[in-house]
Every structure is written in structure tokens, then in C-alpha cells.
Design a protein around this motif. Structure first.
Motif, PDB file in Angstrom:
ATOM      1  N   ASP B  81       0.841  -1.202   0.000  1.00 61.83           N
ATOM      2  CA  ASP B  81       0.000   0.000   0.000  1.00 61.83           C
ATOM      3  C   ASP B  81       0.878   1.254   0.000  1.00 61.83           C
ATOM      4  O   ASP B  81       0.717   2.123   0.842  1.00 61.83           O
ATOM      5  N   ASP B  83       2.169   4.781  -0.596  1.00 61.28           N
ATOM      6  CA  ASP B  83       1.600   6.088  -0.940  1.00 61.28           C
ATOM      7  C   ASP B  83       2.513   7.181  -0.384  1.00 61.28           C
ATOM      8  O   ASP B  83       3.646   6.905  -0.003  1.00 61.28           O
ATOM      9  N   GLU B  84       2.008   8.422  -0.341  1.00 66.07           N
ATOM     10  CA  GLU B  84       2.909   9.517   0.042  1.00 66.07           C
ATOM     11  C   GLU B  84       3.360   9.434   1.498  1.00 66.07           C
ATOM     12  O   GLU B  84       4.464   9.857   1.818  1.00 66.07           O
ATOM     13  N   MET B  85       2.522   8.881   2.386  1.00 68.15           N
ATOM     14  CA  MET B  85       2.947   8.768   3.786  1.00 68.15           C
ATOM     15  C   MET B  85       4.057   7.712   3.919  1.00 68.15           C
ATOM     16  O   MET B  85       4.991   7.886   4.699  1.00 68.15           O
ATOM     17  N   THR B  86       3.952   6.644   3.148  1.00 67.65           N
ATOM     18  CA  THR B  86       5.007   5.618   3.146  1.00 67.65           C
ATOM     19  C   THR B  86       6.319   6.248   2.686  1.00 67.65           C
ATOM     20  O   THR B  86       7.378   5.975   3.255  1.00 67.65           O
ATOM     21  N   HIS B  88       7.151   9.334   3.020  1.00 61.81           N
ATOM     22  CA  HIS B  88       7.603  10.199   4.113  1.00 61.81           C
ATOM     23  C   HIS B  88       8.318   9.362   5.192  1.00 61.81           C
ATOM     24  O   HIS B  88       9.388   9.748   5.678  1.00 61.81           O
ATOM     25  N   MET B 140       6.315   1.312  10.082  1.00 63.73           N
ATOM     26  CA  MET B 140       5.131   0.895   9.316  1.00 63.73           C
ATOM     27  C   MET B 140       4.236  -0.018  10.155  1.00 63.73           C
ATOM     28  O   MET B 140       3.016   0.076  10.104  1.00 63.73           O
ATOM     29  N   VAL B 143       2.306   2.114  12.561  1.00 68.60           N
ATOM     30  CA  VAL B 143       1.236   2.844  11.864  1.00 68.60           C
ATOM     31  C   VAL B 143       0.061   1.904  11.584  1.00 68.60           C
ATOM     32  O   VAL B 143      -1.104   2.268  11.790  1.00 68.60           O
ATOM     33  N   ARG B 144       0.365   0.678  11.144  1.00 67.77           N
ATOM     34  CA  ARG B 144      -0.706  -0.285  10.833  1.00 67.77           C
ATOM     35  C   ARG B 144      -1.418  -0.728  12.101  1.00 67.77           C
ATOM     36  O   ARG B 144      -2.627  -0.978  12.088  1.00 67.77           O
ATOM     37  N   ASP B 146      -1.912   1.069  14.729  1.00 66.91           N
ATOM     38  CA  ASP B 146      -2.776   2.183  15.163  1.00 66.91           C
ATOM     39  C   ASP B 146      -4.148   2.139  14.502  1.00 66.91           C
ATOM     40  O   ASP B 146      -5.089   2.754  14.977  1.00 66.91           O
ATOM     41  N   LEU B 147      -4.247   1.430  13.378  1.00 66.70           N
ATOM     42  CA  LEU B 147      -5.528   1.315  12.667  1.00 66.70           C
ATOM     43  C   LEU B 147      -6.513   0.458  13.443  1.00 66.70           C
ATOM     44  O   LEU B 147      -7.713   0.633  13.337  1.00 66.70           O
TER      45      LEU B 147
END
Lengths: 66, 148
Positions: B81, B83-86, B88, B140, B143-144, B146-147
């Protein structure tokens, strides 16, 4: 930078996943933006605003320390 | 206009992970002084007098190259997945890893002496990759998590 994405989502009755798919990012990115852990790029901010049909400044607002 | 990110497809990460274990094991064994089979072959390279023409240990060459390739594949492949946050998080992990490696190298240069420095220099080549991969994947994972 604070934002009103959660409120706008509730108004439109869409999930984080719906919004993520619509603007082409992952759900974790939308979640992090809502929680204030990640500040989106100008392009992403404009895509989100366009999805809600509102100007970018009405969804994203600068804070004192920004 | 989408900026180029120079990353490989996600499938390359899986290939890198499969390659990692055997090559890492051989390299760690070599570093710890475990006797490995030696297969010498004629080799051309760069040596003390610039041009080296002699023999090289095939096992050492292949294991070190394989380890480097596996680390590169893991570090330079897209996430499922991406994207721009990855992107960052990648950049932050890159800078963090650069700082960490710089401190370790400075320590090694100042305080590790003699032949041990050769082992240290050899391990240091891979340190940046390993620290970057660990930092990126741990971030990562957080972050995952936290979902949920």
C-alpha cells in the motif's frame, strides 16, 4: 495543522477506506491525517477537499505552532 | 505530474526476504570465524597495484553479493500500500539510519584498532541497510497497528 476530515466523513457518511480509495491513498494515511500524526501534501489536501466539494482552507487549518 | 520514486515492485521484497536467510547465515558464520568450504577461482579486480589478477573465494564472493542483493531488494521495494505517507516514513528512516550509521562508524574509527577493524569495516557496509530496514518496518508496523 488541524482538519475536519472526520466531521466531513460523518456528514457524507463514508468510511476511511471509502475516502482513501477515492483519493488514491491507503486507509492508514487517512487515519494518520485524522489523528494529526501526518500532514498531507498540498496535492493530497486538495484532492480530499475536492472530494468533499469544499475549499481546502475549510477542511485544513493552520495552528499556532505551524 | 507524479514524481518518480525509483522503487521496485512489491514482489521483489518477497524475493529479497527469501534470499536473506541463507546469505545472512553464511555471512554471519564467516564473520564469526566459522570454517566455510573454499572454492578458489581465477579472478580479475582492483588491488594494491590497481589491477588485480589472482584468485578469489567463490563462496565468500557469492554469499556477500547475495546478502547485499537481498538487503537491497527488501529496502528498495514498494510496500503493498505504497503512498505519500510511506514515502515520508521512508525518508525519515533513511535519515535516522544515516545518523545511526555515522555514529557507529565514528566510534569504530576512533576506538576499534588492529585487524578487528577489518571485520568492523566489512560489517559496516551492511549496517546502513539493516538499520534502515528495521527502522522503516517497525514504523510501518506501528502505523498499521494504530488502525486496529
Amino acid at each position: 495543522m488541524k482538519n475536519t476530515i472526520k466531521i466531513e466523513r460523518a456528514v457524507k457518511d463514508i468510511t476511511q477506506q471509502d475516502l482513501a480509495t477515492a483519493v488514491g491513498v491507503s486507509r492508514q494515511t487517512i487515519n494518520s491525517i485524522e489523528a494529526g500524526r501526518y500532514v498531507p501534501s498540498a496535492v493530497l489536501a486538495m484532492k480530499i477537499a475536492r472530494h468533499f466539494g469544499k475549499p481546502t482552507e475549510s477542511i485544513f487549518e493552520l495552528e499556532e505552532n505551524d | 505530474m507524479k514524481p518518480k520514486n525509483y522503487l521496485l515492485p512489491y514482489s521483489c521484497k518477497k524475493v529479497g526476504m527469501w534470499m536473506f536467510l541463507p546469505f545472512a547465515t553464511i555471512c554471519v558464520c564467516a564473520l564469526l570465524g566459522v570454517k566455510l568450504p573454499e572454492i578458489e577461482i581465477p579472478w580479475i579486480g582492483i588491488g594494491d597495484n590497481f589491477f588485480y589478477h589472482g584468485k578469489a573465494d567463490l563462496v565468500a564472493e557469492i554469499s556477500m553479493s547475495g546478502f547485499l542483493v537481498s538487503l537491497s531488494l527488501i529496502a528498495l521495494s514498494r510496500e503493498k500500500d505504497e503512498d505519500e505517507m510511506t514515502g515520508h516514513i521512508r525518508m525519515q528512516s533513511f535519515v535516522w539510519s544515516l545518523w545511526f550509521t555515522s555514529f557507529v562508524l565514528a566510534f569504530g574509527i576512533l576506538f576499534i584498532m588492529g585487524l578487528l577493524f577489518l571485520d568492523f569495516a566489512l560489517a559496516a557496509i551492511y549496517l546502513f541497510y539493516i538499520v534502515y530496514i528495521l527502522k522503516f518496518n517497525l514504523t510501518m508496523r506501528r502505523v498499521r497497528r494504530d488502525l486496529k
